[in-house]
Structures are given as C-alpha cells and as structure tokens.
Write an enzyme that holds these catalytic residues in place. Structure first.
Site, short mmCIF file in Angstrom:
data_model
loop_
_atom_site.label_atom_id
_atom_site.label_comp_id
_atom_site.label_asym_id
_atom_site.label_seq_id
_atom_site.Cartn_x
_atom_site.Cartn_y
_atom_site.Cartn_z
N GLU A 202 0.78 -1.24 0.00
CA GLU A 202 0.00 0.00 0.00
C GLU A 202 0.82 1.29 0.00
OE1 GLU A 202 -2.96 -0.52 3.12
OE2 GLU A 202 -4.16 -1.77 1.78
N GLU A 340 -6.81 -7.23 -1.95
CA GLU A 340 -7.32 -7.04 -0.59
C GLU A 340 -8.67 -6.36 -0.71
OE1 GLU A 340 -5.28 -4.87 2.46
OE2 GLU A 340 -3.35 -5.76 1.99
#
Ligand code: NAG
Ligand code: NAG
Ligand code: NAG
Ligand code: NAG
Ligand code: NAG
Length: 428
Positions: A202, A340
């Site tokens: 991320e 995710e």
C-alpha cells in the site's frame, strides 16, 4: 495525463531496462503472464488466494500445516504474506520473550538481519510448506504503514527529521531497502513456490507519517520508485513476477471524481493523485508484471451511505472501482489482481462480497484475495497468544481485525470457495 518529464524518464528507463530484462525461459513451476492471464507450465492460472500476515508468526508446525490444509481444501492457490517483520531495538526484549517472529532489527542507520530460528527460518518454513499444499506465495518487502516495521523505521533511523517522502527519495533509505530486498530475493530466487515479489504494501504519499512537498498529486514520486525498485529486482531475478502491492489509486483518469457531502463537493483522493499512485501508468512499467488494487470504502470514506451521499453506497463504490481496474488492465494487456478487500459486519459482508467477487469473476480478474483468511483451532500458545499490537490468537482463532472470515461464517466462506471453484475451472 502523464508529465513530459515522466514520459522522458520512462523512455530512458526502457533503454536502461534492457540491461535488467528477463533472460532465458522460466524454470518449471514458475508463474508467467500472457496478456491478461497468468500461466503455469503452459496452462492458464486463475486463482482465489489468502492474505495471512500472521502465518509466519506461528511457532508450531502442526498449526502451519493445518492452516495450509484448510486453505488447500478451500481451493486456495496463492498465499500473500509479509516478507517484512522489523523491530526497533527497543522492542527486542519483548520480541525475544514472546517468541515473536522478526527479520530485521534497527538500532542505527543500518538494520541487522535475523536469519535464525526466530527469523527468516520461519519464512523459509512457510515458503517450503506452501509448496507441499500446492500453494504459491506472494512476498511483500515492506509496509507503507507502521505495522510490523514498515517505512517509518527506515525514515526514523536514516533521516530522523524527514517526512514520509524520504522513504521514496532518500538514497540511503533506498539503499537500505534494496539491501533487504536482495537478501530475500537471493534466498528464494530459485524457488517455484514464490508466485511474485511485491515492492511495498500500500505505497502512499502519506503513511502513519505525514508526507512532505515531494510526494503529491502529479509528482510521480511513487511511479519513479516503483520503476527503480522493479528494475532492481529484475536485475537480481530474471523469472519471478514483480508487482507493486499498491491500492490502485488513479490520477486524472476521470476529471473531477468526487461526491457531495453536506452541500460541499469533495474531490476523491483515490482519483485525484493525492494518494500517490497512478495505476494506469504504473501498470505500463516494464518490470511491473501485473496490477494490484484494494477496496475498503468504509475506511476510506467514513461518509459513504449517509443520506447526504445519495445512493453512493459501499457496495456500489466498490463495483465502480473493480470495473475501472479491469478496464485499465485490459488497456495495458496485463493481469489484474484484486488483492485485498473488506467490509465490516457479517451482514455487510454477505451482501457485498457476492457482488464484488461476482464482478471480479465476470471481468476475468486473474486473482482475487479477500482480506483476510481466518483459522480456527490453532494450538499456538495453548490457543491463546499475543503476537503484537492488537493481534491475538484467542481460543484458537487467528487475529480478527473485523475483516477476518472464518470457516464457521458459512455464507462468507462459501462466497470464496465458490469463486475458487470458478477460478480453478478456468485454470485448465
Ligand atoms: C519458539 O518458537 C519455536 C519455533 O520457531 C519453537 O520451537 C519453540 O518451542 C518456541 N519457544 C517457546 C518458549 O515457546
Ligand atoms: C525507535 O526507537 C528510538 C529510540 O531508540 C525512537 O527514538 C524511535 O522513535 C523509534 N522509532 C520507531 C519507528 O518506533
Ligand atoms: C436513489 O435510488 C432511488 C431508488 O433506486 C432512486 O429513485 C433515486 O433516484 C436515486 N437517487 C439518486 C440521487 O441517484
Ligand atoms: C455495515 O455498513 C454500514 C455502512 O457503512 C455501517 O453503518 C454499519 O455499521 C456496518 N455494519 C457493521 C456491523 O459494521
Ligand atoms: C466463529 O468463530 C469465531 C472465533 O472463535 C467466533 O468469534 C464466532 O462467534 C464464530 N462465529 C459463528 C457464526 O459461530
């Protein structure tokens, strides 16, 4: 619109890239790409995967095997886990007494490696055991966030007055990151059990630390970093796939995406470049083999589903996001992985996941990895053990952050086992 400077750098990069390209055919058992598909030994490879960062923290092999067996039985073919577990030296005594897994210790501007039995040997065991159950592993090298020792340790120890930007721009930090990447890549470079390397979980301009002036909309900071790190890894390893691990932010894909909130127009940071990535451009980098993105509208937009927001619901926001990443991957002719996603609450999950997963299947996503796989009946620490932060094994259940799905949540479990069956049928 990408900047002229970036275009120029990308062109120069492709020339330099010829020195960091693939050479020779990948060995048997290595995953490759062909257009929007993954392939394994000449056949298409579509999958549903599991996210589990806690698996390398387990201290008994029975639990490790039981977890992989449960994954295999659910049709899972890929595990995504953290290849980072870094500690500040101040945390070492606690880690030693609690048998916590750690791979790096920071006590100065150069981290020290732990490749012993409480260190990388545990990751070795995960990579090796995965193979026994027909599962391949995605390994992420660091974290945008503080959890399990991410970018803030690099910045803290190397540029103590720096902002989060320093992680992407400080040459000493980049060199310490690469020193770690080299350790892991060299360790598993010949292993067919590795699915792919992931540059960072991320990557964003902001982390738990604030960003500075160098990482902002239009600065291309993260794109440059992705390019440099993916070329670096390709130079070490000709054959394993490489991806970003990013959330899939867009930049200037659509003008002015946003929403009304209490009479004010809010520009959406996932679309305006403020978050840091440019999914469309990042996916065109030579050594980024496939795209990744995440979905957490309840975290990202606390305001969704309020009356002011009309019909802009969590479910609908996710469907748009899925569609747009599928389009972008089609344009780049590379595979895309929804790697995710999560929503809070059992009812939200049972309502929303079938729609999101359904659309991901319909748009031929190469991989789908819900966040996060849960396991019941663990014996570690007698079934109760504190790992770190808010991560506990409680009554044999793996850590639950509100997104965890366990086998006893039958409706949610079934969404993923059904999807795995579809992906596995496509893999023939
Ligand atoms: C610590 O973990 C190892 C496995 O890596 C295990 O063999 C050992 O028994 C554990 N030690 C304690 C005190 O729990
Ligand atoms: C690491 O420990 C030092 C003290 O030794 C502290 O100043 C620093 O804030 C810590 N950094 C992080 C990221 O925990
Ligand atoms: C919201 O949904 C309702 C029912 O589907 C519809 O009648 C209404 O026009 C929608 N409002 C907006 C602003 O889209
Ligand atoms: C389900 O989602 C809605 C909308 O975000 C939220 O208000 C609600 O609290 C969620 N349910 C649970 C149990 O978390
Ligand atoms: C499933 O197991 C978890 C963890 O033990 C527990 O918290 C939860 O209540 C169980 N759910 C159901 C539906 O039984």
């Amino acid at each position: 619109m990408r900047s002229l400077l970036l275009t120029l750098l990308l062109c120069l990069g492709s020339i330099a890239g010829t020195f960091a390209g693939r050479s020779g055919r990948p060995p048997r058992g290595f995953v490759t790409t062909k257009g929007r598909e993954f392939q394994l030994d000449g056949k298409p490879f579509y999958f549903v995967g599991a996210n589990s960062y806690w698996l390398p923290h387990l201290t008994n092999q029975r639990d490790v095997e039981a977890t992989f067996r449960e994954m295999r039985d659910a049709g899972i073919k890929v595990l995504r886990t953290w290849g980072f577990n870094a500690l500040n030296a101040t945390e070492l005594p606690d880690a030693l007494s609690s048998n916590l897994t750690y791979y790096q210790v920071w006590d100065g501007p150069k981290w020290k490696l732990n490749d012993g039995p409480q260190g990388l040997r545990r990751l070795d065991n995960i990579v090796e055991t995965a193979g026994k159950y027909g599962i391949k592993v995605i390994i992420a090298f660091t974290n945008n966030w503080g959890a399990y020792g991410g970018s803030s340790l690099y910045v803290n120890w190397i540029e103590p007055d720096g902002t989060h930007d320093a992680f992407y721009t400080n040459r000493k930090i980049i060199s310490e990151y690469q020193r770690y990447v080299r350790v892991l890549v060299n360790r598993y470079k010949n292993s067919p059990n590795i699915f792919a390397w992931e540059l960072m979980n991320e990557a964003r301009c902001r982390g738990d630390m604030q960003n500075g002036p160098d990482c902002k909309a239009g600065s291309d900071t993260i794109t440059h970093w992705y390019k440099e790190q993916s070329d670096f890894i390709r130079g070490l390893d000709s054959h394993h796939l490489i991806t970003t691990g990013g959330e899939g932010h867009f930049y200037k894909r659509n003008e002015d995406v946003g929403y009304w909130y209490q009479g004010k127009w809010i520009s959406d940071y996932n679309y305006n470049g403020q978050a840091g990535e440019d999914f469309d451009v990042d996916l065109t980098l030579d050594n980024i083999d496939f795209g990744t993105y995440h979905i957490y509208p309840q975290y990202w937009y606390a305001n969704l589903d309020t009356p002011e927001r009309d019909n802009f619901t969590i479910g609908a926001w996710g469907l748009d996001w899925i569609r747009q990443h599928a389009e972008s991957a089609k344009e780049a002719n590379k595979p895309v992985v929804l790697e995710e996603f999560g929503s809070f609450g059992y009812q939200n999950k049972t309502e929303i996941y079938p729609r999101w997963v359904g659309l991901a299947l319909e748009t031929r996503h190469a991989g789908i990895l819900p966040w996060q796989f849960g396991m019941l009946g663990l014996k570690d620490g007698g079934g109760n053990r504190h790992l770190k932060y808010g991560d506990y094994i409680i009554d044999g259940a793996s850590p639950n952050d509100g997104f965890t799905y366990y086998k006893n949540q039958t409706a949610v479990w079934k969404v993923f086992t059904d999807a795995a069956a579809v992906q596995n049928r496509r893999s023939r």
